[in-house]
Scaffold this active site. Structure first.
Site, PDB file in Angstrom:
ATOM      1  CE1 TYR A  51      -3.494   2.702   0.519  1.00 42.13           C
ATOM      2  CE2 TYR A  51      -2.339   3.304   2.518  1.00 42.13           C
ATOM      3  CZ  TYR A  51      -3.299   3.575   1.568  1.00 42.13           C
ATOM      4  OH  TYR A  51      -4.062   4.704   1.662  1.00 42.13           O
ATOM      5  CG  ASP A  65      -2.621  13.147   3.942  1.00 45.34           C
ATOM      6  OD1 ASP A  65      -2.638  13.344   2.718  1.00 45.34           O
ATOM      7  OD2 ASP A  65      -3.301  12.254   4.499  1.00 45.34           O
ATOM      8  CG  ASP A  92      -4.217   8.043  -0.232  1.00 45.62           C
ATOM      9  OD1 ASP A  92      -5.214   8.487  -0.834  1.00 45.62           O
ATOM     10  OD2 ASP A  92      -3.885   8.416   0.912  1.00 45.62           O
ATOM     11  CG  ASP A  94      -4.780  12.478  -1.426  1.00 42.45           C
ATOM     12  OD1 ASP A  94      -4.867  11.677  -0.475  1.00 42.45           O
ATOM     13  OD2 ASP A  94      -3.821  13.246  -1.555  1.00 42.45           O
ATOM     14  CG  HIS A 119      -7.813   4.521  -1.348  1.00 35.08           C
ATOM     15  ND1 HIS A 119      -7.936   5.812  -0.882  1.00 35.08           N
ATOM     16  CD2 HIS A 119      -6.750   4.001  -0.681  1.00 35.08           C
ATOM     17  CE1 HIS A 119      -6.996   6.058   0.018  1.00 35.08           C
ATOM     18  NE2 HIS A 119      -6.252   4.977   0.149  1.00 35.08           N
ATOM     19  CD  GLU A 121      -9.314  11.263   0.691  1.00 33.61           C
ATOM     20  OE1 GLU A 121      -9.222  12.294   1.394  1.00 33.61           O
ATOM     21  OE2 GLU A 121      -8.485  10.343   0.736  1.00 33.61           O
ATOM     22  CB  CYS A 129      -5.137  12.376   8.346  1.00 31.31           C
ATOM     23  SG  CYS A 129      -5.130  10.742   9.137  1.00 31.31           S
ATOM     24  NE  ARG A 162     -10.428   8.195   3.232  1.00 30.39           N
ATOM     25  CZ  ARG A 162      -9.320   8.765   3.678  1.00 30.39           C
ATOM     26  NH1 ARG A 162      -8.143   8.303   3.309  1.00 30.39           N
ATOM     27  NH2 ARG A 162      -9.382   9.821   4.460  1.00 30.39           N
ATOM     28  CD  GLU A 192      -9.729   6.384   7.240  1.00 37.05           C
ATOM     29  OE1 GLU A 192      -9.838   5.297   7.840  1.00 37.05           O
ATOM     30  OE2 GLU A 192      -8.628   6.849   6.869  1.00 37.05           O
ATOM     31  CG  ASN A 215      -6.490   3.156   7.682  1.00 40.00           C
ATOM     32  OD1 ASN A 215      -5.365   2.697   7.853  1.00 40.00           O
ATOM     33  ND2 ASN A 215      -6.726   4.460   7.627  1.00 40.00           N
TER      34      ASN A 215
END
Length: 306
Positions: A51, A65, A92, A94, A119, A121, A129, A162, A192, A215
């Site tokens: 990952y 982040d 990721d 985002d 993924h 989101e 985060c 996500r 999440e 996660n």
């Protein structure tokens, strides 16, 4: 062996290999790898998938982040991790770096760089985060549009949707969003910041037959569970996103403190990867054997410490 040898390269795309891994019994364990060295070490420990965390990438660059980095910066990390390990990689993505066309560009770029899954989101930029407060979400329809765009752009790469809704709009809203994202084409769902065993189990019960990702980040809202425990709750994938970076960063801080305190690194030698271990990990001699003009490196003997 070196990635330069064609015979050592996978014959199937990363997306197909990632999907095949999900079809096996058991939960797919994906430790975070923040660079090529970490990827090799994870592979050597027996993992067959990895990952790449946005939080780990940005932190390794000295950035928070918050959705600051670009698609091209992420593809640099993807290439080095895939090239060094040869393993299927979940990345990721985002918020997709924009709207539908940007999402499609991201998916194509990541797949061409060698990613097996990505993924996406449902936060609004600047994102945060998933285990922090103050998150804001796009509308469910807007996110579903992004998921559908990602699916249209994908060839073999898996699309994981996500949702951060559990901590913003509530558990039921998170389930409703997840179902909408599946209808839009998501191959798997990543709920999440669930924070109790009951929430994990209820979410899995609400989305039967859909691969779910758990996660297992440290210092977040999720209690510590093992991979086997997540599997028993109904999850097919588990990630440890920033663990490798946290350990490396802690070790580096101790090193710099020791150098500042002692005027040298001699007190930290026992905690270091040796030169021989480094060369073994990166396969230096295998690369040297490919070019007869390179004299094989002889590892110096360790200098006795006073």
């Amino acid at each position: 062996m070196p990635y330069l040898l064609a015979d050592d390269l996978p014959t199937e795309s990363a997306g197909k290999r990632f999907r095949a891994a999900l079809e096996r019994p058991g939960i797919y364990r994906l430790p975070g790898a923040h660079n090529g060295q970490a990827a090799i070490q994870a592979r050597n420990a027996g993992f067959d998938g990895l990952y790449l965390s946005g939080a780990a990438m940005t932190a390794s660059m000295g950035l928070p982040d918050l959705g600051i980095i670009t698609v091209d910066e992420v593809t640099f990390f993807i290439r080095q991790i895939v090239r060094s390990s040869g393993l299927p990689l979940l990345v990721d993505g985002d918020t997709g770096y924009g709207e539908a066309l940007n999402v499609m560009h991201m998916v194509r770029s990541f797949e061409e760089a060698g990613a097996g899954a990505v993924h996406l989101e449902d936060q609004i930029l600047p994102k945060k985060c998933g285990h922090l407060n103050g998150k804001a979400l796009v509308s469910p329809v807007d996110m579903a549009t992004k998921v559908a765009a990602a699916k249209k752009a994908s060839r073999d790469i898996m699309i994981v949707a996500r949702t951060d809704a559990a901590g913003v709009e509530g558990f039921d809203a998170a389930v409703d969003r997840a179902r909408l994202y599946v209808d839009a084409g998501a191959d798997a769902i990543f709920p999440e910041a669930l924070n109790t065993r009951e929430m994990f189990e209820k979410f899995a019960a609400a989305l039967p037959n859909i691969p779910l990702l758990a996660n297992m980040t440290e210092f977040g809202k999720t209690p510590f569970y093992t991979a086997d425990e997540f599997e028993a709750m109904g999850y097919k994938i588990v990630i440890w996103p920033v663990s490798s970076l946290r350990v490396a960063n802690k070790a580096q801080s101790l090193l710099y403190a020791a150098i500042a305190r002692d005027g040298g690194a001699h007190a930290m030698v026992d905690a270091m990867q040796t030169r021989a271990e480094l060369y073994e990990t990166i396969g230096l001699h295998a690369y040297e054997e490919l070019d007869a003009s390179i004299v094989k490196t002889i590892v110096p003997e360790a200098v006795p410490q006073a």
